[in-house]
Design an enzyme around this catalytic site. Sequence first.
Site, mmCIF file in Angstrom:
data_model
loop_
_atom_site.group_PDB
_atom_site.id
_atom_site.type_symbol
_atom_site.label_atom_id
_atom_site.label_comp_id
_atom_site.label_asym_id
_atom_site.label_seq_id
_atom_site.Cartn_x
_atom_site.Cartn_y
_atom_site.Cartn_z
ATOM 1 N N ALA A 92 0.846 -1.199 0.000
ATOM 2 C CA ALA A 92 0.000 0.000 0.000
ATOM 3 C C ALA A 92 0.878 1.245 0.000
ATOM 4 C CB ALA A 92 -0.928 -0.001 1.207
ATOM 5 N N THR A 93 0.823 1.993 -1.091
ATOM 6 C CA THR A 93 1.555 3.251 -1.209
ATOM 7 C C THR A 93 0.517 4.347 -1.357
ATOM 8 O OG1 THR A 93 3.250 2.045 -2.431
ATOM 9 C CG2 THR A 93 3.412 4.430 -2.413
ATOM 10 N N GLY A 94 0.279 5.083 -0.287
ATOM 11 C CA GLY A 94 -0.757 6.103 -0.335
ATOM 12 C C GLY A 94 -0.985 6.712 1.036
ATOM 13 N N GLY A 95 -2.203 7.182 1.267
ATOM 14 C CA GLY A 95 -2.533 7.849 2.514
ATOM 15 C C GLY A 95 -2.552 6.906 3.706
ATOM 16 N N ALA A 96 -2.529 7.501 4.896
ATOM 17 C CA ALA A 96 -2.481 6.726 6.132
ATOM 18 C C ALA A 96 -3.682 5.800 6.278
ATOM 19 C CB ALA A 96 -2.400 7.680 7.324
ATOM 20 N N CYS B 125 7.669 12.110 -1.421
ATOM 21 C CA CYS B 125 7.711 12.004 0.046
ATOM 22 C C CYS B 125 9.107 12.233 0.606
ATOM 23 C CB CYS B 125 7.178 10.644 0.497
ATOM 24 S SG CYS B 125 8.172 9.229 -0.044
#
Length: 455
Positions: free
Chosen positions: A188-192, A242
Site C-alpha cells: 500500500a503506497t498512499g494515505g495513512a 515524500c
Amino acid sequence: MESMDLIQELVARSRKAQAVLEGYTQRQLDAIVRAMAKAIYDNAEPLAKMAVEETRMGVYEHKITKNKGKSRIIWNALKGQKTVGVLRVLREEGLVEVAKPMGVVCAVLPCTNPIVTPMCNAMFAIKSANTIIVAPHPRAVGCTARIKALFDEAFERLGCPKDIFLALPDASVEMTQKLMNACDIVVATGGAAMVKSAYSSGRPSFGVGPGNVQGIFDTDIDISAAVPKVVASRTFDNGIICSADQTVIAPRATYAEIIAEFVKNGAYYTDDPAEADVWRNAIFPDGVMNKYLVGQGVDKLAAAAGVAVPAGTKLIIVKAEKAGRGDVLSKEKMCPFMSAYAYDTWEEAVEIARQNLLYEGAGHSVSIQSNNREHLVYAGLHLPVSRVLVNQTCATMNGGSFANSLSPTTTLGCGSWGNNSISENLSYKHFYNTQRIAFEKPDWRQPTDEEIWGD
C-alpha cells in the site's frame, strides 16, 4: 458484474497466470521484468504528459526524468539477482536457502506517482514469479490502463500470460479493500487510511508512513554547493515526492547567508509573523494540508495566499515560530514550500528535527548537509528515522541512486515509528519466501557448560 464476483474473477485469472510463472526460469522472469522497465522508459514522455493531465499535479519534465530514471535504476538493481530456486548454499552452516513465490500481490497505488509505482511493484513481484493486481487511485485510472496496454504488448512478444499484471477497473475504496482481502500480499503506497486498511486486511502487508524529511545544514558546508541540492529536492515534481526536504534548519551564525543562497536559487523568503500566518492559513486551512495545493506550483500557492511573489520564484520559505506541535508549518507540505528554523548548537538542530518528526513523519528520513561525521552519527542516534541521507538531493536519491547503496524503489518503509512493517526501502527481497533446508553442520560439537556459562 457484482464487485465480489469481479474480484474473484480477477484473482482467479491472476492465480492461473501465477501457476505458469512459477515454472519459469530466472532468465525468463528477468526478460519479462526488463521488458516492463523498457516499456516505461521508451514511453516516458507520453506517460508523463498523461500523468500530469489526469492527476492535475506535478511537473511534466520532472515526470519524464522520474519515468526514465526509475525504470533504468530499478532494472539495473534487479538484473542478475537470484529470486527463484536455490538462492545460497551455506556449507559451513549446513543450510540451503530456496526462494518460493508468495502468490498474488495486491498493490494500492497513489495519484502522486501513477506511473513508476505500479511499474516498480510489478517488477518486484514478477521478478520472484508472483503475479500482481493493482488498485489505481481514482485520479489515475487512465494512466494505469495505459501501462497495462504497454505491458500487454511486451507480454505478447515474450509469449507469457497477460494476466500476470491486472488492474481494478473500479478503484473505489470498497473494491480496493475487497481486493486486499483476496490476495496473498499487499503493498500500500498512499494515505495513512489506506495503509492502515492494508494492515487490517489479514494479509502480509507493506505500507509507508507520511514523509516530512527534515533538512539540516551544518556549519562546515559549502553553502553554494549545498543549497542547490535542497532546492532541486524541494521543487522536484512540485514537491509531491515524500523524500523531498521540508525544512531549512540552519546555524544561526550562517542563517542569513544560507537564506540568501536560497533566494539566489529562486526562493521567496519571509520572516514576517503576519505574513507567515497568511501562508499557514493557505497551506493548512483548519490545520490540514490544502488538498487543492498538493503538487501545484508556486503561482497557485501565492494565489491561494494572496501574496505577490517575484516572477520565476521556484519555492516559498517561511520562518516558523516554533518546532513540532507549536507550529503547523512543521508538518509535511506536499508542494514547493519549506519552513525555516535557526539553531545555536548541533544538539538543538537535531532536537528541532526530532520534534517536527514526532509531529508528523516519524520513521521516514532526514536530509543532512554536513561533513562532520560525529554530527552525522549523533543525528542518526537521536532521530527516529529509517534513512539519514548525507549531502545529496533527497527527493531523487533517497529512493535509491547510482551514487548510494539504498535499494532503488518507489516505496520507503518507515518502521515501527511510522506504523510500518519494514524500516528500509521496499525491494524484490520482500516478494519471496525463503525456505531453509537444514543439514547437520560439518564437524559440529556441543559446547561444554563451562563454555556456555563462563565469562
